[in-house]
Design a protein around this motif. Structure first.
Motif, short mmCIF file in Angstrom:
data_model
loop_
_atom_site.label_atom_id
_atom_site.label_comp_id
_atom_site.label_asym_id
_atom_site.label_seq_id
_atom_site.Cartn_x
_atom_site.Cartn_y
_atom_site.Cartn_z
N HIS A 171 0.79 -1.22 0.00
CA HIS A 171 0.00 0.00 0.00
C HIS A 171 0.83 1.28 0.00
CE1 HIS A 171 -3.70 -2.40 1.46
NE2 HIS A 171 -3.67 -2.33 0.13
N VAL A 172 2.11 1.17 -0.34
CA VAL A 172 2.94 2.37 -0.49
C VAL A 172 2.86 2.83 -1.93
CG1 VAL A 172 5.35 3.18 -0.53
CG2 VAL A 172 4.49 1.85 1.41
N PHE A 173 2.79 4.17 -2.13
CA PHE A 173 2.87 4.72 -3.47
C PHE A 173 4.07 5.65 -3.57
CE2 PHE A 173 -0.12 7.69 -1.38
CZ PHE A 173 0.46 8.92 -1.66
N VAL A 174 4.61 5.73 -4.78
CA VAL A 174 5.74 6.62 -5.08
C VAL A 174 5.36 7.40 -6.32
CG1 VAL A 174 8.17 6.75 -5.74
CG2 VAL A 174 7.41 5.01 -4.10
N ILE A 175 5.51 8.72 -6.24
CA ILE A 175 5.21 9.61 -7.37
C ILE A 175 6.45 10.45 -7.64
CG2 ILE A 175 3.80 11.52 -8.21
CD1 ILE A 175 1.65 10.64 -6.13
N TYR A 176 6.84 10.54 -8.90
CA TYR A 176 7.87 11.49 -9.33
C TYR A 176 7.20 12.53 -10.20
CZ TYR A 176 11.57 8.45 -7.61
OH TYR A 176 12.40 7.70 -6.81
N ILE A 177 7.53 13.82 -9.96
CA ILE A 177 6.93 14.90 -10.74
C ILE A 177 8.01 15.82 -11.31
CG2 ILE A 177 4.74 14.90 -9.48
CD1 ILE A 177 5.76 17.33 -7.89
N ARG A 178 7.68 16.41 -12.45
CA ARG A 178 8.50 17.45 -13.09
C ARG A 178 7.57 18.54 -13.59
NH1 ARG A 178 12.21 13.57 -16.24
NH2 ARG A 178 14.06 13.56 -14.93
N ASN A 179 8.13 19.71 -13.81
CA ASN A 179 7.39 20.87 -14.34
C ASN A 179 6.35 21.40 -13.36
OD1 ASN A 179 8.92 20.48 -16.64
ND2 ASN A 179 7.27 19.57 -17.81
N THR A 180 6.48 21.05 -12.11
CA THR A 180 5.64 21.58 -11.05
C THR A 180 6.33 21.26 -9.73
OG1 THR A 180 3.35 21.79 -10.27
CG2 THR A 180 4.18 19.53 -10.67
N TYR A 181 5.77 21.74 -8.65
CA TYR A 181 6.32 21.49 -7.32
C TYR A 181 5.29 20.76 -6.47
CZ TYR A 181 9.87 24.78 -8.81
OH TYR A 181 10.87 25.39 -9.50
N PRO A 182 5.74 20.04 -5.46
CA PRO A 182 4.80 19.33 -4.59
C PRO A 182 3.69 20.23 -4.03
CG PRO A 182 7.01 18.56 -4.13
CD PRO A 182 7.15 19.73 -5.09
N ILE A 183 4.01 21.48 -3.69
CA ILE A 183 3.00 22.38 -3.13
C ILE A 183 1.80 22.53 -4.06
CG2 ILE A 183 3.99 24.52 -4.06
CD1 ILE A 183 3.32 25.82 -1.33
N ASN A 184 2.01 22.33 -5.37
CA ASN A 184 0.94 22.48 -6.34
C ASN A 184 0.04 21.25 -6.47
OD1 ASN A 184 1.88 25.09 -7.05
ND2 ASN A 184 3.39 24.17 -8.38
N VAL A 185 0.48 20.10 -5.94
CA VAL A 185 -0.29 18.87 -6.11
C VAL A 185 -0.65 18.17 -4.80
CG1 VAL A 185 0.61 18.47 -8.45
CG2 VAL A 185 1.77 17.43 -6.48
N LEU A 186 -0.04 18.56 -3.69
CA LEU A 186 -0.24 17.82 -2.45
C LEU A 186 -1.68 17.80 -1.97
CD1 LEU A 186 2.97 18.57 -0.39
CD2 LEU A 186 2.15 16.34 -1.16
N ASN A 187 -2.38 18.92 -2.05
CA ASN A 187 -3.78 18.90 -1.60
C ASN A 187 -4.62 17.95 -2.43
OD1 ASN A 187 -3.68 20.47 0.69
ND2 ASN A 187 -4.08 22.37 -0.40
N ALA A 188 -4.38 17.93 -3.74
CA ALA A 188 -5.13 17.00 -4.59
C ALA A 188 -4.82 15.55 -4.22
CB ALA A 188 -4.80 17.25 -6.06
#
Length: 163
Positions: free
Chosen positions: A83-100
């Motif tokens: 039940h662990v998930f791992v997400i890698y993101i580019r072209n944005t910052y965590p602050i922009n997606v964490l609430n979602a």
């Protein structure tokens, strides 16, 4: 009798990316996280993976960037905790997606969101693994001075996160 082995796993951070690691509880996590990410930040590039804890016990994967999907999948396999998930993101910052991410119904918690060096501590119990904790970056070197406070506040305004 069960055995317990503690492992420290280095989490790779591809150039120009951030990693988010958390816990969820259901097979639809991969698709729901995909939808949350793609609708949160225009132009986001990402890869995500989710470790199933029962049934086929597969690493489920989604995303729109092949390198980040592969890195998320490989990292989930190394962690190997249900039940662990791992997400890698580019072209944005965590602050922009964490609430979602946090508002995805099956997400239980977010353990880290960073571009800093990351290590995870895993308890290997033989047939299962538990994610015990996450090390994000390095130890503090001191306490900010009045000048550091001023610099921090100016920086946040310069990049548009404060008025």
């Amino acid at each position: 009798m069960s055995r317990l082995e503690l492992k420290v796993i280095d989490v790779p951070i591809p150039e120009g990316s951030n990693v988010i690691i958390g816990r969820s509880h259901f097979i639809k996590t991969a698709e729901d996280l995909y939808e949350a990410l793609v609708t949160s930040s225009p132009g986001i590039k990402f890869g995500l993976a989710f470790c199933e804890a029962s049934g086929k016990r597969l690493v489920r994967r989604e995303g729109n960037d092949e390198e980040l999907i592969k890195t998320a999948t490989d990292t989930c396999l190394k962690i190997g905790a249900g039940h662990v998930f791992v997400i890698y993101i580019r072209n944005t910052y965590p602050i922009n997606v964490l609430n979602a991410i946090k508002h995805v119904q099956e997400v239980v918690s977010v353990d880290v969101a960073t571009a800093n060096p990351v290590k995870v501590v895993v308890a290997d119990l033989g047939e299962s693994r538990a994610l015990l904790g996450v090390s994000d970056g390095f130890k503090p070197l001191g306490v900010e001075s009045d000048e550091d406070v001023k610099e921090r506040r100016e920086f946040l305004r310069k990049i548009g996160y404060k008025l």
